[in-house]
Design an enzyme around this catalytic site. Structure first.
Site, mmCIF file in Angstrom:
data_model
loop_
_atom_site.group_PDB
_atom_site.id
_atom_site.type_symbol
_atom_site.label_atom_id
_atom_site.label_comp_id
_atom_site.label_asym_id
_atom_site.label_seq_id
_atom_site.Cartn_x
_atom_site.Cartn_y
_atom_site.Cartn_z
ATOM 1 C CE LYS A 166 -3.878 -2.298 2.416
ATOM 2 N NZ LYS A 166 -4.966 -2.441 3.144
ATOM 3 C CE1 TYR A 188 -9.720 -2.405 0.119
ATOM 4 C CE2 TYR A 188 -8.869 -0.591 -1.102
ATOM 5 C CZ TYR A 188 -8.438 -1.620 -0.380
ATOM 6 O OH TYR A 188 -7.248 -2.224 -0.007
ATOM 7 C CG ASN A 228 -3.637 -2.138 6.459
ATOM 8 O OD1 ASN A 228 -3.322 -2.048 5.502
ATOM 9 N ND2 ASN A 228 -4.780 -2.812 7.028
ATOM 10 C CG HIS A 288 -5.269 -6.461 -0.175
ATOM 11 N ND1 HIS A 288 -6.432 -6.511 0.436
ATOM 12 C CD2 HIS A 288 -5.349 -7.362 -1.425
ATOM 13 C CE1 HIS A 288 -7.332 -7.314 -0.303
ATOM 14 N NE2 HIS A 288 -6.539 -7.783 -1.642
ATOM 15 C CD GLU A 340 -9.344 -8.522 -3.464
ATOM 16 O OE1 GLU A 340 -10.039 -8.459 -2.590
ATOM 17 O OE2 GLU A 340 -8.302 -9.287 -3.205
HETATM 18 P P1 GTP Z 1 -7.168 -5.946 3.263
HETATM 19 O O1 GTP Z 1 -6.158 -7.097 2.995
HETATM 20 O O2 GTP Z 1 -6.379 -4.497 3.003
HETATM 21 O O3 GTP Z 1 -8.418 -6.153 2.604
HETATM 22 O O4 GTP Z 1 -7.445 -5.934 4.853
HETATM 23 P P2 GTP Z 1 -8.380 -6.809 5.561
HETATM 24 O O5 GTP Z 1 -8.915 -7.930 4.883
HETATM 25 O O6 GTP Z 1 -7.571 -7.365 6.752
HETATM 26 O O7 GTP Z 1 -9.381 -5.848 6.147
HETATM 27 P P3 GTP Z 1 -10.814 -5.390 5.266
HETATM 28 O O8 GTP Z 1 -10.872 -6.097 3.921
HETATM 29 O O9 GTP Z 1 -11.971 -5.739 6.224
HETATM 30 O O10 GTP Z 1 -10.797 -3.986 5.060
HETATM 31 C C1 GTP Z 1 -10.095 -3.375 3.943
HETATM 32 C C2 GTP Z 1 -9.252 -2.210 4.705
HETATM 33 O O11 GTP Z 1 -10.236 -1.255 5.013
HETATM 34 C C3 GTP Z 1 -8.306 -2.555 5.645
HETATM 35 O O12 GTP Z 1 -7.054 -2.953 5.333
HETATM 36 C C4 GTP Z 1 -8.181 -1.212 6.651
HETATM 37 O O13 GTP Z 1 -7.316 -0.379 5.948
HETATM 38 C C5 GTP Z 1 -9.641 -0.592 6.560
HETATM 39 N N1 GTP Z 1 -10.320 -0.842 7.415
HETATM 40 C C6 GTP Z 1 -11.075 -2.098 7.698
HETATM 41 N N2 GTP Z 1 -11.896 -1.890 8.835
HETATM 42 C C7 GTP Z 1 -11.631 -0.852 9.352
HETATM 43 C C8 GTP Z 1 -12.077 0.373 10.453
HETATM 44 O O14 GTP Z 1 -12.761 -0.295 11.277
HETATM 45 N N3 GTP Z 1 -11.765 1.429 10.637
HETATM 46 C C9 GTP Z 1 -10.525 1.810 9.826
HETATM 47 N N4 GTP Z 1 -10.155 3.094 9.985
HETATM 48 N N5 GTP Z 1 -10.283 1.071 8.612
HETATM 49 C C10 GTP Z 1 -10.722 -0.085 8.292
HETATM 50 MG MG MG Z 2 -9.896 -7.532 2.851
#
Ligand code: GTP
Ligand code: MG
Length: 139
Positions: free
Chosen positions: A11, A51, A114, A117, A128
């Site tokens: 990222k 997203y 973070n 991904h 994706e």
């Molecule tokens: P990815 O591998 O990036 O998809 O992360 P993930 O699968 O661990 O998380 P998810 O798909 O649920 O969410 C995608 C992205 O949204 C995450 O990587 C975070 O950066 C963001 N995100 C998810 N939940 C939260 C939240 O509760 N607060 C905030 N600020 N960001 C969030």
């Molecule tokens: Mg995810």
């Protein structure tokens, strides 16, 4: 694909901090083969589409702004059980909760920034990966 091919993105903030090399080193050492890779960038519109499952959530705008803020490195990785193993290797979404030795523990800055991904299913890896690689179907 049955779990053996996943899609990843390093990222924007991790790219900016020069963490691409160290992150790829870990990925190589863990036995993933890089099937395709490119440095590229999301427009805001493409980040919104990528997203869209999070549209309407409180963090959506911050997520889309962040993901379109600078270059990313997108890649398709292959290894036995890649989807599940890669999710374990990257660690918890929130770096404060990520286990020692995970990529997010080592290189993430915040919940939004973070570092990396990883796809969570075959279906999402295909969806994706197809955002960046037209040849995704052949993997
Ligand atoms: P990815 O591998 O990036 O998809 O992360 P993930 O699968 O661990 O998380 P998810 O798909 O649920 O969410 C995608 C992205 O949204 C995450 O990587 C975070 O950066 C963001 N995100 C998810 N939940 C939260 C939240 O509760 N607060 C905030 N600020 N960001 C969030
Ligand atoms: Mg995810």
């Amino acid at each position: 694909m049955s779990g053996n091919v996943t899609f990843t993105m390093i990222k924007p903030y991790a790219v900016k901090k020069n963490f691409v090399g160290p992150i790829l080193k870990i990925i190589n050492e863990k036995g993933y083969r890089i099937k395709a890779m490119k440095m590229t960038r999301f427009t805001r519109e493409r980040a919104e589409a990528f997203y869209d499952v999070h549209a309407g959530k409180p963090f959506f705008n911050e997520l889309v702004d962040f993901m379109s803020s600078g270059p990313i490195v997108a890649a398709i990785l292959e290894k036995e059980n890649a989807i599940a193993d890669f999710r374990e290797l990257i660690g918890n979404t929130n770096p404060e909760k990520a286990a020692e030795g995970t990529i997010r523990k080592l290189y993430a800055s915040s919940l939004t920034a973070n570092a990396i991904h990883g796809s969570d299913s075959d279906e999402n890896a295909l969806r994706e990966g197809s955002f960046f690689f037209s040849e995704m179907e052949q993997y």
